[in-house]
Design a protein around this motif. Structure first.
Motif, mmCIF file in Angstrom:
data_model
loop_
_atom_site.group_PDB
_atom_site.id
_atom_site.type_symbol
_atom_site.label_atom_id
_atom_site.label_comp_id
_atom_site.label_asym_id
_atom_site.label_seq_id
_atom_site.Cartn_x
_atom_site.Cartn_y
_atom_site.Cartn_z
ATOM 1 N N THR A 218 0.829 -1.207 0.000
ATOM 2 C CA THR A 218 0.000 0.000 0.000
ATOM 3 C C THR A 218 0.862 1.254 0.000
ATOM 4 O O THR A 218 0.572 2.222 -0.716
ATOM 5 C CB THR A 218 -0.932 0.000 1.222
ATOM 6 O OG1 THR A 218 -1.765 -1.165 1.183
ATOM 7 C CG2 THR A 218 -1.809 1.229 1.248
ATOM 8 N N ILE A 223 -1.593 -0.846 -5.412
ATOM 9 C CA ILE A 223 -2.939 -1.249 -5.028
ATOM 10 C C ILE A 223 -3.400 -2.480 -5.797
ATOM 11 O O ILE A 223 -4.199 -3.274 -5.301
ATOM 12 C CB ILE A 223 -3.916 -0.071 -5.244
ATOM 13 C CG1 ILE A 223 -5.271 -0.348 -4.591
ATOM 14 C CG2 ILE A 223 -4.058 0.258 -6.706
ATOM 15 C CD1 ILE A 223 -5.222 -0.400 -3.099
ATOM 16 N N VAL A 226 -2.157 -5.429 -3.844
ATOM 17 C CA VAL A 226 -2.956 -5.596 -2.629
ATOM 18 C C VAL A 226 -4.274 -6.275 -2.963
ATOM 19 O O VAL A 226 -4.704 -7.223 -2.282
ATOM 20 C CB VAL A 226 -3.204 -4.228 -1.957
ATOM 21 C CG1 VAL A 226 -4.122 -4.391 -0.750
ATOM 22 C CG2 VAL A 226 -1.891 -3.593 -1.530
ATOM 23 N N ASP A 227 -4.929 -5.817 -4.024
ATOM 24 C CA ASP A 227 -6.208 -6.403 -4.424
ATOM 25 C C ASP A 227 -6.034 -7.872 -4.812
ATOM 26 O O ASP A 227 -6.843 -8.727 -4.430
ATOM 27 C CB ASP A 227 -6.790 -5.608 -5.590
ATOM 28 C CG ASP A 227 -8.125 -6.168 -6.055
ATOM 29 O OD1 ASP A 227 -9.053 -6.245 -5.228
ATOM 30 O OD2 ASP A 227 -8.230 -6.552 -7.234
ATOM 31 N N THR A 252 -10.147 -1.727 -0.015
ATOM 32 C CA THR A 252 -9.326 -1.822 -1.220
ATOM 33 C C THR A 252 -10.183 -1.874 -2.477
ATOM 34 O O THR A 252 -9.926 -1.168 -3.457
ATOM 35 C CB THR A 252 -8.431 -3.072 -1.143
ATOM 36 O OG1 THR A 252 -7.568 -2.969 -0.004
ATOM 37 C CG2 THR A 252 -7.585 -3.210 -2.396
#
Length: 655
Positions: A218, A223, A226-227, A252
């Motif tokens: 992050t 991102i 992260v997803d 998210t």
């Protein structure tokens, strides 16, 4: 086989060198085992050759010489266990074994600190015990972390020494290791945090599941990673997930460029299932009749009732609402105290601070308060409790302010927005709570509470080339955002980009983004990364260096956008159809600055050149600052009055 514990491994254990202690202990057991088999024909000097070989292998594996055995000494394990509930026995242990710090820590946790009910006295005792441990046992950094963990004093992690501990220092206590990682996180040592995390994993010791890898992704704006990780976690561990993890996943998912509605619906239904009560009543309770001159009860829940953007935006509203409602605040961040928290408490009729994990206590408190209105100010953000909106505590329940999307609460009646943002996102969140449209701005920005200097005291620079700024958090500098910035800078070869973020406290993060911009094709001479600003006042000074602030994408700025405008710096944004990407556009519309909104990315370069020319002079920027500070966004009287009237209308409609 009876075995007596000797001093060498015991001293290593109490020094925090836990793995070394285990090597010594195993080697000692091998030696004793060999002595018992000394009658075997193959024994050498009373020791089995296979045991000697195993001992040598153990030594080589850890790369150290084992100490020579000394006189045996019992570890007093039974005494430690018996002393757990006996202060006298604990003191006796400390007297008998002054070189071992664990009894001292146990005494502090079991007797001294619990006896101090006053918050100030507890904090003084905590600091005193911490200083004693640091002075007497400087090699046992883990003792401080154990103390802070037991007391829930995570707000002092920033003041811990700047050093990391090897995995061997924690041995079987993975929770203390997590406190070490949290300490590095709170101090902004992100690169070292990731290396320490990897070291713990490679130590092959038990380590609790944590989200620090996701946090590090992050910080660097990854991102998409992260997803992807969250989706993999959900597919594999869905049955083990708790509501806070599902909230993190929703946070998210709602911050991406496109909304995956099927995935969001899956997360929402799972989260609702875990947070609703077994005997849920779908219908709203009838509003209770009010007595003459009685004020309706408004309960406000948030983890950010403190020196935080949410706290600062909420403060002017709370000060007005306290005259028309019985205002009760329920905070989920009980260990922090600052001036905003003091002001909010001063205008409250009730003030309650609870741990975010205190589910039963929070629900019992809300039922006892019998609110007429329940207002959530956090949504799916850190330490908040949006799951309360899946139960019915008040006749009217709404979410507002703190999150860039709806709560999706089953018993949430309204998502409070203003008309400008509602027009852009009205059809973007199927299955969410309905929108309550405010007739004016949804945010009240008070420049003084945000620390801004008077307009006439702002120092502006006037370079002969365009200076573009980007001061949003690095988590918003996604690949899509950097590509937009790079395209704009390539079209303005004389312009430079000054960028800064809170996470630039770690130089490794700053280097990462310099390389990202270079890889995107930005010329090196156009990049001017600014150092970490040590204070809010220093951060505001950076606005005087730039002509234009570029908004981030797909998550745009909010506080940063308002800071920029109120400091006289135009903000250029290109919104999408989601709240996270459209809030800056709504703020600019309320300030009467619609010319700073590009509806298509192709317009960014041309509009940026025009704005840099228009606001090149210090006087032009000073006039913009004055205009914004006298706009409806910064009206500390009209906006709170309007908000109070709208809450009253919600109640009237419920009746």
């Amino acid at each position: 086989m009876h075995f007596r514990d000797d001093r060498p491994w015991l001293e290593l254990f109490f020094q925090g060198r836990r793995l070394e202690a285990e090597v010594v202990l195993h080697a000692q057991r091998l030696q004793c085992h060999g002595l018992q088999r000394s009658s075997d024909p193959g024994a050498v000097n009373g020791t089995d050759p296979s045991d000697l070989s195993a001992l040598q292998l153990l030594q080589r594996a850890y790369g150290r010489e084992l100490p020579k055995p000394e006189a045996p000494m019992p570890i007093l394990q039974a005494a430690y266990q018996a002393a757990g509930d006996s202060p006298r026995a604990l003191r006796a242990l400390i007297t008998q074994e002054p070189g071992y710090p664990d009894p001292l820590l146990l005494l502090a946790l079991r007797t001294l600190l619990p006896a101090a009910a006053d918050h100030g006295l507890r904090r003084q005792l905590l600091q005193r015990v911490g200083l004693l441990l640091m002075r007497q046992f400087p090699q046992r950094h883990d003792l401080l972390l154990a103390l802070l963990m037991a007391e829930g004093a995570s707000e002092v992690l920033k003041s811990l020494p700047q050093r990391s501990m090897p995995a061997s220092a924690y041995y079987g206590n993975g929770q203390v290791a997590l406190m070490e990682l949290q300490s590095q996180w709170s101090k902004g040592n992100y690169a070292n945090l990731l290396l320490t995390y990897i070291h713990y994993q490679l130590s092959q010791r038990w380590f609790p599941k944590s989200d620090y890898v996701l946090r590090c992704y992050t910080i660097i704006g990854a991102i998409d990673r992260v997803d992807a990780l969250f989706r993999a976690i959900y597919q594999r561990y869905a049955a083990e997930l708790v509501p806070v993890t599902l909230s993190n996943m929703l946070f998210t998912a709602l911050g991406l460029e496109q909304l995956d509605q099927i995935y969001v619906n899956q997360l929402v239904e799972h989260w609702r299932r875990l947070t609703r009560t077994p005997c849920q009543v779908a219908e709203s309770p009838a509003p209770r009749p009010l007595q003459a001159l009685e004020r309706p009860t408004l309960v406000v829940c948030s983890a950010d009732l403190r020196m935080h953007p949410v706290g600062r935006f909420w403060l002017p509203l709370a000060q007005r609402l306290s005259g028309q409602f019985r205002l009760v605040h329920v905070g989920f961040n009980p260990h922090e105290h600052d001036s905003v928290r003091d002001q909010l408490r001063a205008c409250s009729d009730g003030w309650h601070l609870l741990e975010s994990t205190a589910t039963a206590e929070t629900e019992a408190l809300l039922r006892n308060l019998q609110p007429d209105l329940l207002l959530d100010l956090g949504g799916h953000t850190a330490d908040n409790r949006p799951g309360l909106l899946n139960q019915r505590f008040a006749a009217v329940q709404a979410t507002y302010l703190g999150f860039y999307g709806p709560s999706y609460g089953e018993q949430c009646d309204w998502w409070v927005l203003d008309q400008a943002i509602a027009r852009r996102v009205r059809d973007s969140y199927p299955g969410s709570e309905p929108i309550w449209e405010l007739p004016g701005p949804s945010l009240c920005y008070d420049p003084s509470s945000h620390g801004l200097p008077p307009v006439q005291q702002i120092a502006y620079s006037e370079p002969d080339h365009p200076v573009i700024g980007s001061f949003n958090h690095t988590r918003k500098l996604t690949t899509a955002c950097i590509e937009r910035f790079a395209q704009l800078l390539r079209s303005m070869p004389q312009a430079v980009l000054q960028f800064r973020s809170h996470s630039f406290y770690d130089p490794a993060v700053r280097r990462w983004f310099v390389m990202r911009f270079l890889d995107a094709g930005v010329a090196a001479h156009q990049l001017q990364p600014l150092p970490y600003a040590p204070s809010g006042k220093d951060a505001l000074l950076d606005y005087g260096r730039i002509h234009l602030h570029l908004d981030s994408y797909p998550v745009s700025g909010t506080t940063t956008t308002l800071d920029s405008l109120a400091m006289g710096i135009p903000v250029l944004t290109c919104p999408n159809h989601l709240y996270a990407g459209a809030i800056s556009a709504a703020l600019l519309e309320h300030a009467g600055l619609a010319e700073m909104v590009c509806e298509h990315p192709d317009q960014l370069a041309h509009r940026a050149k025009n704005l840099c020319e228009r606001y090149a002079s210090a006087e032009a920027r000073r006039q913009l600052a004055q205009r914004v500070r006298t706009s409806p966004l910064c009206d500390p009287q009209a906006l709170p009055a309007m908000f109070a009237e709208q809450l009253g209308e919600m109640l009237r409609r419920a009746r």
